[in-house]
Design a protein around this motif. Structure first.
Motif, short mmCIF file in Angstrom:
data_model
loop_
_atom_site.label_atom_id
_atom_site.label_comp_id
_atom_site.label_asym_id
_atom_site.label_seq_id
_atom_site.Cartn_x
_atom_site.Cartn_y
_atom_site.Cartn_z
N PHE A 264 -56.44 -38.91 -94.86
CA PHE A 264 -55.82 -40.19 -94.52
C PHE A 264 -55.73 -41.15 -95.72
N GLU A 265 -56.21 -40.73 -96.88
CA GLU A 265 -56.19 -41.63 -98.04
C GLU A 265 -54.76 -41.99 -98.43
N THR A 266 -53.86 -41.00 -98.44
CA THR A 266 -52.48 -41.30 -98.82
C THR A 266 -51.84 -42.26 -97.82
N LEU A 267 -52.25 -42.14 -96.57
CA LEU A 267 -51.70 -43.01 -95.53
C LEU A 267 -52.16 -44.46 -95.71
N ASP A 291 -61.60 -39.63 -87.91
CA ASP A 291 -61.40 -38.17 -87.85
C ASP A 291 -61.31 -37.52 -89.23
N ARG A 292 -61.56 -38.26 -90.29
CA ARG A 292 -61.26 -37.75 -91.63
C ARG A 292 -62.01 -36.46 -91.97
N ASP A 293 -63.18 -36.25 -91.39
CA ASP A 293 -63.94 -35.03 -91.70
C ASP A 293 -63.50 -33.83 -90.89
N PHE A 294 -62.69 -34.06 -89.85
CA PHE A 294 -62.22 -32.95 -89.02
C PHE A 294 -61.02 -33.44 -88.20
N PRO A 295 -59.86 -33.56 -88.86
CA PRO A 295 -58.71 -34.19 -88.21
C PRO A 295 -58.00 -33.30 -87.19
N LYS A 322 -62.46 -23.84 -87.37
CA LYS A 322 -63.43 -23.75 -86.27
C LYS A 322 -64.25 -25.03 -86.13
N ASP A 323 -64.64 -25.62 -87.27
CA ASP A 323 -65.50 -26.79 -87.23
C ASP A 323 -65.37 -27.53 -88.56
N GLU A 324 -66.19 -28.56 -88.75
CA GLU A 324 -66.11 -29.36 -89.97
C GLU A 324 -66.38 -28.52 -91.22
N PHE A 327 -63.37 -26.44 -91.97
CA PHE A 327 -62.34 -27.33 -92.51
C PHE A 327 -62.58 -27.61 -93.99
N LYS A 328 -63.81 -27.92 -94.32
CA LYS A 328 -64.17 -28.19 -95.72
C LYS A 328 -63.98 -26.95 -96.58
N ALA A 329 -64.37 -25.79 -96.05
CA ALA A 329 -64.25 -24.54 -96.80
C ALA A 329 -62.79 -24.18 -97.06
N LYS A 330 -61.93 -24.40 -96.06
CA LYS A 330 -60.51 -24.09 -96.23
C LYS A 330 -59.88 -24.98 -97.30
N ARG A 331 -60.22 -26.24 -97.29
CA ARG A 331 -59.68 -27.16 -98.30
C ARG A 331 -60.15 -26.76 -99.70
N GLU A 332 -61.38 -26.30 -99.78
CA GLU A 332 -61.90 -25.86 -101.07
C GLU A 332 -61.21 -24.57 -101.52
#
Length: 380
Positions: A264-267, A291-295, A322-324, A327-332
Motif C-alpha cells: 500500500f506504500e505506492t497508494l 492488511d499490509r502484512d497479508f493483503p 497460505k499465510d503471512e 506471503f513474505k516468502a513469495k515476495r522475497e
C-alpha cells in the motif's frame, strides 16, 4: 496495444526542488513535465533549446536509449550509498566530484553481479570473484587525507584519474584471463562497454526548459542545460501522477501492485502527491492499511466527483499465499534485484498475474461498467 507512457523523475528537482518540477513523462507524441504542463514533441527530446527556441535539432532517440534514460535508478545518490567505502563516507567528502567515481564503481559491481547470474562455469565465477576483490581493494584504499588537502577542482581531477584506474583494473583482469570463450566476452565488455560507462552521465538528456521564460519553471530546471532523469520509482513506483487530474480525465485506474517495499506504500504516496498538487484522489479507508502484512487480492477505492476509482490488486495475496509467512516468502522469491529471472519464474509470474485477473473478473467488469456510466453522465 496499450498507449505507452514512460515516466521518470528529474534528479535536481527531486533532491532540491518543488514537486511540480519532478514528475516527467514521455509518450510517442510528447515528453515533458506533468504538473508544469510543459512538453516538447518526443522526437525533439534530446535537441538543444534555449529560452524556448530550438537551437540544434538532434536525431530522435531510439527506444533502447529512451528506456535507458528513463529507467536509470543509477543516477540517484541513494542507489550508490551501499557502494561508498568507509573512508569516503564522511561529511564533506561525498560531493559532486565524488559522485561519478561512485557511479562507475556501482556500475562495475552491478555488471559483475549480472555476469555472475548467467555464468555457470566454476572457473569463470572464480575469475569474477578475483575482479570483485581487485576493485574493492582499489576503492578501499584510504585517500581521505589527500582529498582534504585539495581544492574542489583538484579533487575532481583526482576522481577522474581514479575512474580511469578502476577501468584499468578491469582491463588488466580481462587480459590475464586464460584464453577461453569467457575471456573473449570479458574483453569485449572491458574494452568496448566500460569506457562508455566512464564517460556516460547516467540518465541525462538536453533540457528543453533551459532559460525558458515562464515563472512556473522552477530554478532547478531553468538554470541547467541538461536534465538528470532517474527512475520514477524513486518517487512513486506506480505511475499514478500521469493519470491524475484533468489532462487525461481518467475514471478508472486498475493498479496491479508488483512493487517491493511496504504494501500500500505506492497508494499512500500517490494520495499524498495528489494532495500536494491539488488533484482529486479517492479516500483510502485506514482499515485497509492494516492488511499490509497479508493483503486481499482486490481492493476498490471508489472515486467521487472528479476522483478516479482505483482497483488495487496486490500480486501476492490471501488467495495465492497460505499465510503471512508464505506471503513474505513469495515476495522475497520474486524480489527485484536478482536478474535475470529464469523462464520458469517468468512463466510463474505470468500465471499468478493472470489468475488475479480471472479471480476478480466480476469486480473488474462491475467497475468498468460504473466508469462507463460516469463517463456517459459527464457528456450529458
Amino acid at each position: 496495444n496499450p498507449y505507452p507512457i514512460y515516466c521518470a523523475v528529474e534528479k535536481r528537482c527531486f533532491s532540491h526542488g518543488p514537486l511540480e518540477g519532478q514528475w516527467f513523462e514521455l509518450t510517442p507524441h510528447e515528453a515533458g513535465f506533468t504538473e508544469l504542463g510543459l512538453f516538447v514533441h518526443t522526437s525533439l527530446l534530446d535537441s538543444k533549446f534555449q529560452r524556448g527556441d530550438l537551437l540544434e535539432k538532434k536525431p530522435a532517440m531510439d527506444m533502447v536509449r529512451l528506456q535507458g534514460v528513463l529507467g536509470c535508478a543509477l543516477a540517484h545518490e541513494d542507489i550508490i550509498k551501499g557502494f561508498i567505502p568507509p573512508w569516503l563516507n564522511v561529511p564533506g567528502l561525498i560531493d559532486s566530484a565524488a559522485e561519478p567515481y561512485l557511479h562507475v564503481y556501482n556500475a562495475l559491481s552491478n555488471l559483475i553481479f549480472l555476469i555472475r547470474s548467467i555464468v555457470k562455469d566454476p572457473a569463470a565465477l572464480t575469475d569474477l570473484d578475483q575482479l570483485q576483490q581487485d576493485l574493492e581493494a582499489k576503492v578501499s584504499c584510504d585517500q581521505s587525507e589527500l582529498l582534504n588537502s585539495k581544492s574542489q577542482e583538484e579533487r575532481r581531477s583526482l576522481f577522474q584519474q581514479w575512474n580511469l584506474e578502476l577501468l584499468e583494473v578491469a582491463q588488466n583482469w580481462s587480459q590475464n584471463l586464460e584464453n577461453t570463450t569467457f575471456k573473449s566476452h570479458a574483453s569485449f565488455l572491458t574494452q568496448q562497454i566500460l569506457p562508455l560507462v566512464i564517460k556516460w552521465e547516467w540518465g541525462t538528456t538536453s533540457n528543453f526548459l533551459y532559460q525558458y521564460q515562464d515563472s512556473s519553471v522552477p530554478a532547478c530546471l531553468h538554470s541547467a542545460e541538461i536534465f538528470h532523469l532517474i527512475d520514477a520509482g524513486m518517487l512513486i513506483n506506480v505511475a499514478y501522477p500521469s493519470f491524475l487530474g484533468d489532462k487525461r480525465d481518467i475514471d478508472l485506474i486498475i493498479a496491479q501492485e508488483y512493487s517491493a517495499g511496504n504494501m500500500f506504500e505506492t497508494l499512500t504516496l500517490a494520495r499524498d502527491y495528489a494532495d500536494e498538487v491539488m488533484k482529486p484522489f479517492p479516500e483510502i479507508d485506514e482499515t485497509i492499511l492494516k492488511d499490509r502484512d497479508f493483503p486481499k487480492d482486490c481492493y476498490v477505492l471508489e472515486g467521487k466527483g472528479k476522483e478516479p476509482t482505483i482497483v488495487y490488486m496486490p500480486l501476492f495475496n490471501r488467495r495465492n499465499c497460505k499465510d503471512e509467512e508464505d506471503f513474505k516468502a513469495k515476495r522475497e522469491e520474486f524480489s527485484t534485484f536478482q536478474l535475470p529471472f529464469s523462464q520458469d519464474k517468468i512463466q510463474s509470474l505470468l500465471e499468478i498475474a493472470k489468475a488475479n485477473i480471472r479471480n476478480n473478473r466480476e469486480a473488474l467488469l462491475a467497475e468498468m461498467r460504473k466508469a462507463a456510466l460516469r463517463r456517459q453522465s459527464k457528456r450529458i
